[in-house]
Design an enzyme around this catalytic site. Structure first.
Site, PDB file in Angstrom:
ATOM      1  N   ARG A 171       0.855  -1.185   0.000  1.00  0.00           N
ATOM      2  CA  ARG A 171       0.000   0.000   0.000  1.00  0.00           C
ATOM      3  C   ARG A 171       0.891   1.234   0.000  1.00  0.00           C
ATOM      4  O   ARG A 171       1.693   1.431   0.917  1.00  0.00           O
ATOM      5  CB  ARG A 171      -0.919  -0.003   1.232  1.00  0.00           C
ATOM      6  N   HIS A 199      -2.999  10.975   0.864  1.00  0.00           N
ATOM      7  CA  HIS A 199      -2.418  10.801   2.188  1.00  0.00           C
ATOM      8  C   HIS A 199      -1.833  12.149   2.625  1.00  0.00           C
ATOM      9  O   HIS A 199      -0.636  12.268   2.888  1.00  0.00           O
ATOM     10  CB  HIS A 199      -1.365   9.697   2.168  1.00  0.00           C
ATOM     11  N   GLU A 204      -7.323   8.486   6.577  1.00  0.00           N
ATOM     12  CA  GLU A 204      -7.591   9.148   7.851  1.00  0.00           C
ATOM     13  C   GLU A 204      -8.114  10.583   7.726  1.00  0.00           C
ATOM     14  O   GLU A 204      -7.467  11.541   8.125  1.00  0.00           O
ATOM     15  CB  GLU A 204      -6.332   9.131   8.726  1.00  0.00           C
ATOM     16  N   ASN A 211      -7.376   1.813  10.252  1.00  0.00           N
ATOM     17  CA  ASN A 211      -6.067   2.133  10.829  1.00  0.00           C
ATOM     18  C   ASN A 211      -6.235   2.162  12.341  1.00  0.00           C
ATOM     19  O   ASN A 211      -6.935   3.035  12.876  1.00  0.00           O
ATOM     20  CB  ASN A 211      -5.566   3.485  10.345  1.00  0.00           C
ATOM     21  N   TYR A 255      -4.259   1.899  16.172  1.00  0.00           N
ATOM     22  CA  TYR A 255      -3.037   1.901  16.968  1.00  0.00           C
ATOM     23  C   TYR A 255      -3.299   1.762  18.460  1.00  0.00           C
ATOM     24  O   TYR A 255      -2.505   1.176  19.182  1.00  0.00           O
ATOM     25  CB  TYR A 255      -2.238   3.193  16.718  1.00  0.00           C
ATOM     26  N   GLU A 285      -3.515  -0.040   8.515  1.00  0.00           N
ATOM     27  CA  GLU A 285      -2.331   0.371   9.272  1.00  0.00           C
ATOM     28  C   GLU A 285      -2.403  -0.216  10.677  1.00  0.00           C
ATOM     29  O   GLU A 285      -3.462  -0.206  11.307  1.00  0.00           O
ATOM     30  CB  GLU A 285      -2.202   1.897   9.410  1.00  0.00           C
TER      31      GLU A 285
END
Length: 437
Positions: free
Chosen positions: A71, A115, A160, A287, A289, A346
């Site tokens: 990606r 992005h 995002e 994504n 985290y 991600e």
């Protein structure tokens, strides 16, 4: 896991460098990085990983990881230096070579169109707060579809939008450095609207069908206590961070509990905007985290809600490490929104990776982090949640936005002075996951 896509991810501004070469125009991140005081240690993405020049060697490293897919994002100002209109042939040629190189290595190209590197000339006219940026993005998507659509295996419109809108236009920590809630919410709306319009444009322009989705920054949100005040605060925070994007995409509406709170700061929109945003997705990119633990906070001017660090939190350099939150988030998405397919686009851990005396990088905490998060993916897949791929962040150590080069997420270490690449212990571990013997 059978029928599962393994990949790694990067973004153009974070790795490419060559910021003023071969006809590339300025992006908002060029301007932001060159403004004193904005980036840690005054660092920039001018060179970053020099991937623009070193991509053949980087593809050999990718092949060594055994991944199914890569990606990467397209630098909008490298392809359209003026934001619209004139196409820069050298920019398109670079991505042509990259895609062909990936296919020759039997690696699927997965493209992210945006992005965060908006052409500066469009920002000069209001950027994403200006509705005219929506058709400009759609035209960019059409250019890429016509050039690469015969070979790209997956398309992601935006990465995002929450971070681009809030960090770039409310907190001012990211480019373009604006601090205004009305602007941030308008930016978020136009990002979502451009996503919906671009999905339709891609489907019309692609010479052959390919899955199209969007990558959202999503967090599992918990309340700091059982008190009604903290529970309500967590609901509000979840509304701004998660539901402000999920609800329009899947329900053609903004969260009804949030609209009264933002009042006149709500985005301006036209009658059919929400219908256009909610065009059916082939997949949702997630994504993830960390989780967020939220308490009521009267000092916070908008949501009356603030994140807190749990007393027993396992912490990384930046966030709490909370793998269970990924599983809980995926279960919630399946229960409440029913995306057709989900990819983890991600997931990764920042470390201060330093080679030892023999030049080796033993990033055991990263291996542990990824192992535990992948275990959550395996768990929910067993329950029928359609998660069909995992892209580790990141392939290379890179320019980490406002943090400069202080944080390293890569499976491959980059010495930014010499540009030497060294696969870390996590690279060998990841190959074992992708190509088990």
């Amino acid at each position: 896991m059978p029928d599962f896509l393994w990949g790694v991810a990067t973004a153009a501004y974070q790795i490419e460098g060559a910021w003023d070469e071969d006809g590339r125009g300025l992006s908002i991140w060029d301007t932001f990085c060159h403004t004193p005081g904005k980036i840690h240690n005054g660092e920039t993405g001018d060179v970053a990983c020099d991937h623009y020049h070193r991509w053949p060697d980087d593809l050999r490293l990718l092949s060594g990881l055994g991944v199914d897919a890569y990606r990467f994002s397209i630098s909008w100002p490298r392809v359209l230096p003026d934001g619209t209109g004139r196409v820069n042939a050298a920019g398109l040629d670079f991505y042509d070579r990259l895609v062909d190189g990936l296919l020759a290595a039997n690696i699927q190209p997965w493209v992210t169109l945006y992005h965060w590197d908006l052409p500066q000339c469009l920002q000069d006219n209001g950027g994403w707060a200006n509705r005219a940026t929506v058709p400009a993005f759609v035209a960019f998507a059409e250019v890429m579809a016509k050039r690469l659509g015969d070979r790209v295996r997956g398309w992601i419109t935006h990465n995002e939008p929450f971070i681009a809108a809030i960090f770039g236009n409310l907190t001012g920590e990211h480019a373009p450095g604006i601090k205004d809630l009305k602007t941030a919410l308008q930016v978020a709306h136009h990002l979502l609207l451009s996503h919906g319009d671009a999905v339709m444009a891609l489907r019309a322009a692609l010479p052959k069908p390919a899955p199209i989705g969007i990558a959202l920054a999503l967090q599992h949100v918990d309340a700091a206590s059982d008190s009604s005040a903290d529970q309500a605060a967590a609901q509000r925070f979840d509304g701004l961070a998660n539901r402000w994007y999920l609800d329009p995409l899947f329900r053609a509406a903004y969260p009804p509990d949030l609209l009264p709170l933002v009042g006149p700061l709500a985005p301006d929109m036209e009658a059919d905007d929400l219908r256009r945003i909610a065009v059916p997705l082939d997949f949702l990119g997630v994504n993830y985290y960390t989780r967020l633990v939220i308490r009521h906070d009267d000092a916070e001017p908008y949501l009356k809600a603030s994140p807190v660090k749990p007393a027993d939190a396992e912490m990384s350099l930046m966030w709490e490490i909370y793998p269970a939150g990924l599983g809980q988030l995926l279960e919630r998405l399946h229960r409440e929104y029913r995306p057709r397919e989900v990819f983890i686009t991600e997931n990764g851990l920042p470390l201060a990776d330093v080679p030892d005396g023999k030049g080796r990088i033993d990033d055991a905490p990263r291996i542990d982090y990824l192992t535990r998060h992948i275990a959550e993916v395996e768990r929910v897949r067993g329950q029928g949640v359609p998660v069909n791929g995992f892209f580790a962040w990141s392939f290379l150590d890179n320019f980490e936005w406002a943090l400069g080069y202080a944080m390293r997420f890569g499976l491959v270490h980059v010495d930014f002075a010499s540009q030497r690449r060294t696969p870390k212990a996590s690279a060998a571990w990841f190959r074992q996951r992708t190509r088990p013997r």
